[in-house]
Design a protein around this motif. Structure first.
Motif, mmCIF file in Angstrom:
data_model
loop_
_atom_site.group_PDB
_atom_site.id
_atom_site.type_symbol
_atom_site.label_atom_id
_atom_site.label_comp_id
_atom_site.label_asym_id
_atom_site.label_seq_id
_atom_site.Cartn_x
_atom_site.Cartn_y
_atom_site.Cartn_z
ATOM 1 N N PHE A 321 0.834 -1.201 0.000
ATOM 2 C CA PHE A 321 0.000 0.000 0.000
ATOM 3 C C PHE A 321 0.874 1.258 0.000
ATOM 4 O O PHE A 321 0.583 2.218 -0.728
ATOM 5 N N SER A 322 1.927 1.252 0.794
ATOM 6 C CA SER A 322 2.817 2.416 0.862
ATOM 7 C C SER A 322 3.486 2.680 -0.479
ATOM 8 O O SER A 322 3.585 3.833 -0.937
ATOM 9 N N TYR A 323 3.949 1.615 -1.139
ATOM 10 C CA TYR A 323 4.586 1.761 -2.446
ATOM 11 C C TYR A 323 3.587 2.329 -3.453
ATOM 12 O O TYR A 323 3.921 3.230 -4.238
ATOM 13 N N ALA A 324 2.358 1.784 -3.434
ATOM 14 C CA ALA A 324 1.340 2.231 -4.382
ATOM 15 C C ALA A 324 0.975 3.702 -4.164
ATOM 16 O O ALA A 324 0.864 4.481 -5.120
ATOM 17 N N THR A 325 0.791 4.098 -2.907
ATOM 18 C CA THR A 325 0.419 5.480 -2.634
ATOM 19 C C THR A 325 1.573 6.440 -2.929
ATOM 20 O O THR A 325 1.344 7.554 -3.406
#
Length: 330
Positions: A321-325
């Motif tokens: 999720f962190s990478y995507a955001t």
């Protein structure tokens, strides 16, 4: 019987449950109205005695009901224990949330009462995600009441267990003198935060579903989600160093298998990967990691559930999720 319902004290706002018991509501009802519809029952505290001697403790008693015409003892508790009855839960819910219920029911001999309502549904380009606000109230003296935010619709004992494993938020309420006050405050706040969060997440997920990614870009997300462990340092004896190298090699292979598994899901084998929202998008790549972690086999259901919410699996999903955001922000 996996459902473990108390008689047929169950109602569903939309459709018959798998167990076929209870009733389907054809109108929106408050929690209090729904409890009356399925059949309210009395649970109370009474002084506990033994041989005529007052034990300075209280018994949690369920009064006789038509299908079970005996008084049942749910537990024995200290004098500071505050009982939350089904009627209490329904009244607090109606005052603080005031939304129609989704499901409501009682388990066992009535010792566990639950109700749920649906939170705002997130529609990401046709890919719908549902979440529910659940109240679970054991009246045995052994467990706290809980408020959960979970994607699982609770209709029986089995789904109540599943909702605990899959919950994204859990609040425990000890049965003390502040229990009713904290139940009211937390219920009001939890529902409000869940509504606000749903709106924010919808905007973010829409952007992720509109962001096209090539296979190489998805690979970078999988690499960020499943980082390889650092190579061991040769600062020990040869025997210990060799053991460390073997451990490192096994973990590198495990990481590579999980990356490959997520990639396979993203390229078409995953659930819903043929939808507009997921096919070839950042949303699809993120969900490939989520599906990998939520459904890959583990050593035991309890461990899998705990890990998916709090442990290693949860950490992996957070990295994805962190990478995507971060990618969306850039």
């Amino acid at each position: 019987m996996g459902h473990n319902l108390f008689g047929e004290r169950f109602a569903d706002a939309r459709k018959p449950a798998w167990h076929g018991l209870g009733q389907v509501l054809n109108e929106d009802l408050s929690a209090t109205e729904a409890l009356d519809r399925i059949g309210g029952y009395e649970v109370k505290l009474a002084p506990a005695t033994a041989g005529g001697v007052d034990l300075n403790r209280n018994a949690i008693l369920r009064s006789p009901t038509p299908e079970d015409p005996e008084t049942r003892v749910f537990g024995v508790v200290g004098e500071k224990y505050t009982l939350l009855t089904p009627q209490d839960i329904c009244s607090i819910y109606d005052e603080q949330v005031s939304k129609p219920i989704e499901t409501i029911g009682a388990l066992g001999a009535g010792e566990t009462f639950f109700l749920s309502t649906q939170l705002p549904t997130l529609d990401v380009k046709g890919d719908e995600m549902e979440n529910y606000l659940l109240i679970s109230n054991p009246m045995t003296g052994l467990m706290s009441a809980e408020i959960r935010v979970t994607p699982v619709r609770v209709v029986c004992q089995n789904t109540l267990i599943a909702s605990d494993r899959m919950a994204t938020q859990k609040l425990k309420i000890v049965h003390d003198k502040t229990a009713k006050q904290r139940m009211a405050e937390w219920l009001r706040e939890t529902y409000s935060v869940a509504e606000t969060t749903a709106k924010v997440l919808k905007d973010l997920f829409e952007v992720m579903a509109s962001t096209r990614v090539k296979s190489a870009d998805a690979d970078k997300l999988f690499e960020a989600s499943y980082p390889k462990p650092p190579a061991p340092k040769k600062n020990a004896t040869d025997k210990i160093y060799e053991q460390r190298v073997r451990w490192w090699d096994e973990n590198v292979k495990l990481v590579e298998r999980r990356r490959e598994g997520a990639k396979t899901l993203f390229e078409g084998m995953g659930t819903g990967m043929d939808t507009k929202a997921a096919k070839g998008t950042l949303w699809g790549a993120y969900n490939a990691v989520v599906e990998t972690e939520d459904y890959r086999r583990g050593r035991g259901d309890d461990q899998v559930g705990a890990s998916a919410v709090f442990g290693e699996r949860a950490a992996t999903k957070k990295r994805a999720f962190s990478y995507a955001t971060d990618l969306v922000a850039s």
